[in-house]
Design an enzyme around this catalytic site. Structure first.
Site, PDB file in Angstrom:
ATOM      1  N   SER A 154      -3.670  29.475 -11.738  1.00 42.71           N
ATOM      2  CA  SER A 154      -2.775  28.325 -11.550  1.00 42.71           C
ATOM      3  C   SER A 154      -1.367  28.857 -11.326  1.00 42.71           C
ATOM      4  O   SER A 154      -1.069  29.999 -11.722  1.00 42.71           O
ATOM      5  CB  SER A 154      -2.798  27.458 -12.810  1.00 42.71           C
ATOM      6  OG  SER A 154      -1.734  26.519 -12.786  1.00 42.71           O
ATOM      7  N   TYR A 167      -3.028  25.559 -22.091  1.00 42.71           N
ATOM      8  CA  TYR A 167      -3.464  25.751 -20.696  1.00 42.71           C
ATOM      9  C   TYR A 167      -2.700  26.916 -20.054  1.00 42.71           C
ATOM     10  O   TYR A 167      -3.295  27.813 -19.446  1.00 42.71           O
ATOM     11  CB  TYR A 167      -3.227  24.453 -19.913  1.00 42.71           C
ATOM     12  CG  TYR A 167      -3.673  24.489 -18.469  1.00 42.71           C
ATOM     13  CD1 TYR A 167      -4.999  24.277 -18.116  1.00 42.71           C
ATOM     14  CD2 TYR A 167      -2.752  24.730 -17.443  1.00 42.71           C
ATOM     15  CE1 TYR A 167      -5.404  24.301 -16.777  1.00 42.71           C
ATOM     16  CE2 TYR A 167      -3.142  24.749 -16.116  1.00 42.71           C
ATOM     17  CZ  TYR A 167      -4.466  24.535 -15.788  1.00 42.71           C
ATOM     18  OH  TYR A 167      -4.856  24.555 -14.466  1.00 42.71           O
TER      19      TYR A 167
HETATM   20  P1  NAD Z   1     -11.930  19.188 -12.173  1.00 40.03           P
HETATM   21  O1  NAD Z   1     -11.803  18.555 -13.506  1.00 40.03           O
HETATM   22  O2  NAD Z   1     -12.244  18.346 -10.997  1.00 40.03           O
HETATM   23  O3  NAD Z   1     -12.979  20.374 -12.201  1.00 40.03           O
HETATM   24  C1  NAD Z   1     -13.201  21.200 -13.298  1.00 40.03           C
HETATM   25  C2  NAD Z   1     -14.658  21.545 -13.332  1.00 40.03           C
HETATM   26  O4  NAD Z   1     -14.929  22.439 -14.417  1.00 40.03           O
HETATM   27  C3  NAD Z   1     -15.530  20.308 -13.538  1.00 40.03           C
HETATM   28  O5  NAD Z   1     -16.602  20.344 -12.625  1.00 40.03           O
HETATM   29  C4  NAD Z   1     -16.031  20.479 -14.971  1.00 40.03           C
HETATM   30  O6  NAD Z   1     -17.280  19.882 -15.190  1.00 40.03           O
HETATM   31  C5  NAD Z   1     -16.120  21.990 -15.063  1.00 40.03           C
HETATM   32  N1  NAD Z   1     -16.196  22.465 -16.428  1.00 40.03           N
HETATM   33  C6  NAD Z   1     -15.423  22.108 -17.486  1.00 40.03           C
HETATM   34  N2  NAD Z   1     -15.848  22.737 -18.578  1.00 40.03           N
HETATM   35  C7  NAD Z   1     -16.901  23.513 -18.214  1.00 40.03           C
HETATM   36  C8  NAD Z   1     -17.750  24.410 -18.904  1.00 40.03           C
HETATM   37  N3  NAD Z   1     -17.610  24.615 -20.214  1.00 40.03           N
HETATM   38  N4  NAD Z   1     -18.717  25.048 -18.207  1.00 40.03           N
HETATM   39  C9  NAD Z   1     -18.873  24.846 -16.884  1.00 40.03           C
HETATM   40  N5  NAD Z   1     -18.103  23.994 -16.185  1.00 40.03           N
HETATM   41  C10 NAD Z   1     -17.125  23.349 -16.843  1.00 40.03           C
HETATM   42  O7  NAD Z   1     -10.537  19.939 -11.934  1.00 40.03           O
HETATM   43  P2  NAD Z   1     -10.088  20.965 -10.790  1.00 40.03           P
HETATM   44  O8  NAD Z   1      -8.698  20.621 -10.477  1.00 40.03           O
HETATM   45  O9  NAD Z   1     -11.078  21.040  -9.696  1.00 40.03           O
HETATM   46  O10 NAD Z   1     -10.060  22.328 -11.612  1.00 40.03           O
HETATM   47  C11 NAD Z   1     -10.737  23.496 -11.213  1.00 40.03           C
HETATM   48  C12 NAD Z   1      -9.929  24.720 -11.601  1.00 40.03           C
HETATM   49  O11 NAD Z   1      -8.701  24.712 -10.881  1.00 40.03           O
HETATM   50  C13 NAD Z   1      -9.551  24.771 -13.088  1.00 40.03           C
HETATM   51  O12 NAD Z   1      -9.686  26.099 -13.558  1.00 40.03           O
HETATM   52  C14 NAD Z   1      -8.098  24.356 -13.078  1.00 40.03           C
HETATM   53  O13 NAD Z   1      -7.388  24.885 -14.170  1.00 40.03           O
HETATM   54  C15 NAD Z   1      -7.638  24.950 -11.758  1.00 40.03           C
HETATM   55  N6  NAD Z   1      -6.406  24.364 -11.231  1.00 40.03           N
HETATM   56  C16 NAD Z   1      -6.367  23.079 -10.765  1.00 40.03           C
HETATM   57  C17 NAD Z   1      -5.174  22.576 -10.260  1.00 40.03           C
HETATM   58  C18 NAD Z   1      -5.057  21.189  -9.694  1.00 40.03           C
HETATM   59  O14 NAD Z   1      -3.938  20.775  -9.350  1.00 40.03           O
HETATM   60  N7  NAD Z   1      -6.121  20.424  -9.557  1.00 40.03           N
HETATM   61  C19 NAD Z   1      -4.040  23.379 -10.226  1.00 40.03           C
HETATM   62  C20 NAD Z   1      -4.111  24.672 -10.722  1.00 40.03           C
HETATM   63  C21 NAD Z   1      -5.305  25.163 -11.208  1.00 40.03           C
END
Ligand code: NAD
Length: 269
Positions: A154, A167
């Site tokens: 991130s 986080y």
């Molecule tokens: P999201 O909530 O749509 O996806 C997260 C996924 O992780 C979901 O499918 C959830 O079921 C899965 N998950 C959670 N706990 C789990 C576990 N114990 N085992 C297996 N799967 C698990 O959110 P996203 O935005 O797609 O996030 C994905 C990644 O991107 C994360 O690591 C998040 O920190 C990172 N991220 C997202 C953003 C953003 O703006 N969306 C920005 C920076 C980083």
């Protein structure tokens, strides 16, 4: 020029692929020729839907339930993937969540949940992937690398985030985990990099883009003046997983519309 797709005949595990960025990456890797293991932890129907889209477009893969914070479940996922497809070439360490609270109110449970999934989960998956990469070595017909790991970090691996200390700490940890593994195994042709997304339109941050007011507020942080989409991350993941980036190791590729450019200074400070 050969018609070979960039990730042809390669096997990819994408954690947390039933939603958001993981789903976008799974589809992009499949378009590039990879067979994809769509990992999910709770919603099989959403994982089925992602796999359905992949298959509709001529791709292949399976869905696999595993909680990335549980050692035995992660080991089982790798064992089954290797049994079914022969090996693993690409790991996308994507699964993650937030449990937000003011720092002095963060419970130990909230702290451990976020570190357990966002950091320990990446460790457990990366360890299994590296074992397989070392065992198999380079197969030149598939890739110049023995294996590729892409950690989804991130912008908060570098930007402090009030109200989200657990986080931000997990993502700072991911940065040093990624760099240390990259350093340790570079000579064995294993490449480990991160993608640092900015604000991407997914369920994790829906409060930040749901209403026009929230969206306008969010844009103050984004010089490119648009929120990112899962495809923006999918495109970066394909590049980092392919031989096009063969000489790239141990970096975080920020895909953030310029969020790290200190936009507060864009008007002359
Ligand atoms: P999201 O909530 O749509 O996806 C997260 C996924 O992780 C979901 O499918 C959830 O079921 C899965 N998950 C959670 N706990 C789990 C576990 N114990 N085992 C297996 N799967 C698990 O959110 P996203 O935005 O797609 O996030 C994905 C990644 O991107 C994360 O690591 C998040 O920190 C990172 N991220 C997202 C953003 C953003 O703006 N969306 C920005 C920076 C980083």
């Amino acid at each position: 020029m050969s018609n070979r797709k960039k990730l042809q005949d390669q096997i990819a595990i994408v954690t947390g692929a039933s939603s958001g960025i993981g789903a976008g990456i799974a589809k992009a890797l499949s378009e590039a020729g990879a067979t994809v293991v769509v990992n999910y932890s709770s919603s099989a129907d959403k994982a089925e839907a992602v796999l359905g889209e992949i298959k509709q477009r001529g791709g292949q893969g399976i869905i696999w339930k595993a909680d990335v914070s549980k050692e035995a479940e992660v080991q089982d996922m790798f064992r089954k993937t290797i049994e079914q497809f022969g090996t693993v070439d690409i790991l996308i360490n994507n699964a993650g969540l937030q449990k937000d609270a003011k720092f002095h109110e963060i419970t130990l449970e909230q702290w451990e949940k976020v570190i357990g999934i966002n950091l320990t989960g990446q460790f457990l998956c990366a360890r299994e992937a590296v074992k397989e990469f070392l065992k198999r070595g380079v197969v030149p017909s598939r890739s110049k690398s023995a294996g590729k790991i892409i950690c989804i970090s991130s912008v908060h691996e570098v930007i402090p985030w009030a109200g989200h200390a657990n986080y931000a700490a997990s993502k700072g940890g991911v940065m040093m985990l990624m760099k240390s593994i990259a350093q340790e195994y570079a000579s064995m042709k294993i490449r480990v990099n991160s993608i640092g997304p900015g604000a991407i339109r997914t369920p994790i941050n829906h409060a930040a883009w749901q209403t026009p007011e929230a969206y306008q507020n969010l844009l103050k942080l984004i010089p490119s003046k648009r929120i990112g989409e899962a495809e923006d991350i999918g495109n970066a993941a394909v590049w980092l997983a392919s031989d096009d980036s063969e000489y790239v190791n141990g970096i975080t590729l920020f895909v953030d519309g310029g969020m790290l450019l200190y936009p507060g200074f864009e008007d002359n400070g």
